[in-house]
Enzyme design. Sequence first.
Site, mmCIF file in Angstrom:
data_model
loop_
_atom_site.group_PDB
_atom_site.id
_atom_site.type_symbol
_atom_site.label_atom_id
_atom_site.label_comp_id
_atom_site.label_asym_id
_atom_site.label_seq_id
_atom_site.Cartn_x
_atom_site.Cartn_y
_atom_site.Cartn_z
ATOM 1 N N ASP A 99 35.447 42.202 29.073
ATOM 2 C CA ASP A 99 35.976 41.760 30.365
ATOM 3 C C ASP A 99 36.490 40.332 30.199
ATOM 4 O O ASP A 99 35.789 39.504 29.607
ATOM 5 C CB ASP A 99 34.842 41.788 31.410
ATOM 6 C CG ASP A 99 35.335 42.154 32.806
ATOM 7 O OD1 ASP A 99 36.514 41.903 33.097
ATOM 8 O OD2 ASP A 99 34.533 42.688 33.599
ATOM 9 N N HIS B 194 44.803 37.023 32.441
ATOM 10 C CA HIS B 194 43.510 37.250 33.110
ATOM 11 C C HIS B 194 42.568 38.119 32.296
ATOM 12 O O HIS B 194 41.390 38.206 32.603
ATOM 13 C CB HIS B 194 43.744 37.887 34.484
ATOM 14 C CG HIS B 194 44.372 36.951 35.463
ATOM 15 N ND1 HIS B 194 43.690 36.408 36.528
ATOM 16 C CD2 HIS B 194 45.625 36.421 35.529
ATOM 17 C CE1 HIS B 194 44.488 35.607 37.205
ATOM 18 N NE2 HIS B 194 45.678 35.602 36.624
HETATM 19 C C1 GDG Z 1 40.718 41.071 36.134
HETATM 20 C C2 GDG Z 1 39.987 40.953 34.795
HETATM 21 C C3 GDG Z 1 39.013 38.783 35.574
HETATM 22 C C4 GDG Z 1 36.106 45.083 43.874
HETATM 23 N N1 GDG Z 1 35.874 46.129 44.693
HETATM 24 C C5 GDG Z 1 36.162 45.692 45.931
HETATM 25 C C6 GDG Z 1 36.574 44.355 45.868
HETATM 26 N N2 GDG Z 1 36.529 44.005 44.593
HETATM 27 C C7 GDG Z 1 36.875 42.670 44.095
HETATM 28 C C8 GDG Z 1 35.666 41.929 43.576
HETATM 29 C C9 GDG Z 1 36.304 40.933 42.631
HETATM 30 C C10 GDG Z 1 37.532 41.680 42.134
HETATM 31 O O1 GDG Z 1 37.771 42.764 43.020
HETATM 32 C C11 GDG Z 1 37.299 42.253 40.754
HETATM 33 O O2 GDG Z 1 37.393 41.227 39.823
HETATM 34 P P1 GDG Z 1 36.746 41.340 38.385
HETATM 35 O O3 GDG Z 1 36.854 40.002 37.738
HETATM 36 O O4 GDG Z 1 35.329 41.771 38.535
HETATM 37 O O5 GDG Z 1 37.538 42.467 37.600
HETATM 38 P P2 GDG Z 1 39.106 42.978 37.438
HETATM 39 O O6 GDG Z 1 39.594 43.634 38.647
HETATM 40 O O7 GDG Z 1 39.101 43.797 36.203
HETATM 41 O O8 GDG Z 1 39.940 41.615 37.197
HETATM 42 C C12 GDG Z 1 38.706 40.155 34.962
HETATM 43 C C13 GDG Z 1 39.895 38.905 36.795
HETATM 44 O O9 GDG Z 1 41.049 39.718 36.542
HETATM 45 C C14 GDG Z 1 40.355 37.530 37.291
HETATM 46 O O10 GDG Z 1 41.015 36.817 36.303
HETATM 47 O O11 GDG Z 1 37.797 38.166 35.931
HETATM 48 O O12 GDG Z 1 38.052 39.997 33.728
HETATM 49 O O13 GDG Z 1 39.707 42.227 34.252
HETATM 50 O O14 GDG Z 1 36.744 39.789 43.308
HETATM 51 O O15 GDG Z 1 34.978 41.336 44.651
HETATM 52 N N3 GDG Z 1 36.910 43.611 46.944
HETATM 53 C C15 GDG Z 1 36.846 44.227 48.155
HETATM 54 N N4 GDG Z 1 36.478 45.535 48.289
HETATM 55 C C16 GDG Z 1 36.122 46.293 47.221
HETATM 56 O O16 GDG Z 1 35.753 47.469 47.379
HETATM 57 N N5 GDG Z 1 37.159 43.521 49.255
#
Ligand code: GDG
Length: 477
Positions: free
Chosen positions: A373, A164
């Site tokens: 990212d 990921h």
């Molecule tokens: C890794 C990779 C890749 C965040 N705060 C809250 C919340 N979130 C959710 C967001 C989003 C998820 O968490 C975060 O996903 P991201 O992709 O932005 O980042 P990482 O956590 O670093 O994820 C990344 C991912 O894996 C998938 O392969 O895209 O590059 O680093 O869905 O909405 N959700 C809730 N409350 C929060 O306060 N409910």
Amino acid sequence: MAAGTADFVVIANRLPVDRVTAPDGETLWRKSPGGLVTALEPVMRSNGGAWIGWHGASDEKLKPFDHDGLQLVPVHLTEQEVAEYYEGFSNATLWPLYHDVVVAPEFHREWWDSYVKVNRRFAEKAAKVARKNAVVWVQDYQLQLVPRMLRELRPDLRIGFFLHIPFPPTELFQQLPWRKEILEGLLGADLVGFQMPGAAQNFVRLVRQRVGHKTHRDLVYLPDGRTVMARAYPISIDAAGFEELARTPHVLARAAEIRESLGNPTTVILGIDRLDYTKGLRQRLRAFGELIAEGSLHVDDAVFVQVATPSRERVQQYKILRDDINRLVGRINGDVGRIGHQPIQYLHASYPREEMAALYRAADVMVVTPLRDGMNLVAKEYVACRYDNRGSLVLSEFAGAASELKSAYQVNPHDINGLKASLLEAVQSGPRTSAKRMKAMRKQVMENDIERWAGNFLRELNEGPGAHAMTLRPSAP
Ligand code: GDG
């Protein structure tokens, strides 16, 4: 080893459920909101699927259990393993190393030993629950040794792996004292999936250089006759689910309420991230603070809402970051704020999905500025919620999502002046320009959702070189 009953097995560091305590004191499991489980649930149901993962508490052994028709198989971790395998090797060695060494990775031999031991535990569990010829899908950087360990135990299985996060350039990966073991671990899979084509190429090049196998394009030829495929599968979100949520009257009312409580400013700028040093929070807050200080944006007109979800709080670099961001927000608000007008509203908390959708609906400009990212789902979620074609996205060119969301205002987050110019352009863009950009991004996100992502990966895993009779049944309609 005797086979189990699951035709499809997912292995991830965490189970897709969280433990919650009901008002009457009873403990219950609640499905965690991630898109991955939403996408895989139908395939799991049609294939007697099992999900293997840690349940989130240390020093506790739990028996496999069913939740909402899914077979969940908990893996136990001791307190020391949480510190060494998870917080240590996964999050203080691999995480920074794979993200361009944004902070210095730490190399400790006892962390590695723990990583090997825990990976073996996951592999052994999978070897027990998978039926003969089953399809197994291993997820992410915490479990890179599992494919090889599992293949040694169960050569009959069809094994996929998906990373990921980014896979680093060869010059950085070479730093890892256990680089060969990690590459060999991944080569246990039939298909190794990455977010970006460049990551797959980095991997194949490293395999050629460090392990000495023959390669051609996205294929690696192993001496035992097996062929491993390395390809990109950019992950996505449950786009329709997000849009549906964003359209509910409750979310719309809450979005209006959020704007109201911010003093109905002309422009609401939003950032939502795990509090992580890869996400570029400092850069974007500094850019915004300077725009206010020099008068390009006015404190009465513009508010920056930054949600920073608590993350990995016991890891040293995350403690340092938390203090840094607190100080920076305090300094900017102190310097340019006025009574009743704090230009940055900083929320160190996590929120339910409905509140996230309301925030996306309330924001005129979404700012996503990671230094590196794998993909960044927040950018895609914002786009999915903007069914009115309004709103602008400022997006780092170092997020995987940048290669799909070409109509975003793309920025180099290290270039604060460039970031300021793009932020201002996004704030000042007229409705026709932003609608045109948003429409193009929405087409991309709504068509390429997580269901398609999972479908593509599993199809190519089932059909790739050396595939045996396909055992995975398509999900029921
Ligand atoms: C890794 C990779 C890749 C965040 N705060 C809250 C919340 N979130 C959710 C967001 C989003 C998820 O968490 C975060 O996903 P991201 O992709 O932005 O980042 P990482 O956590 O670093 O994820 C990344 C991912 O894996 C998938 O392969 O895209 O590059 O680093 O869905 O909405 N959700 C809730 N409350 C929060 O306060 N409910």
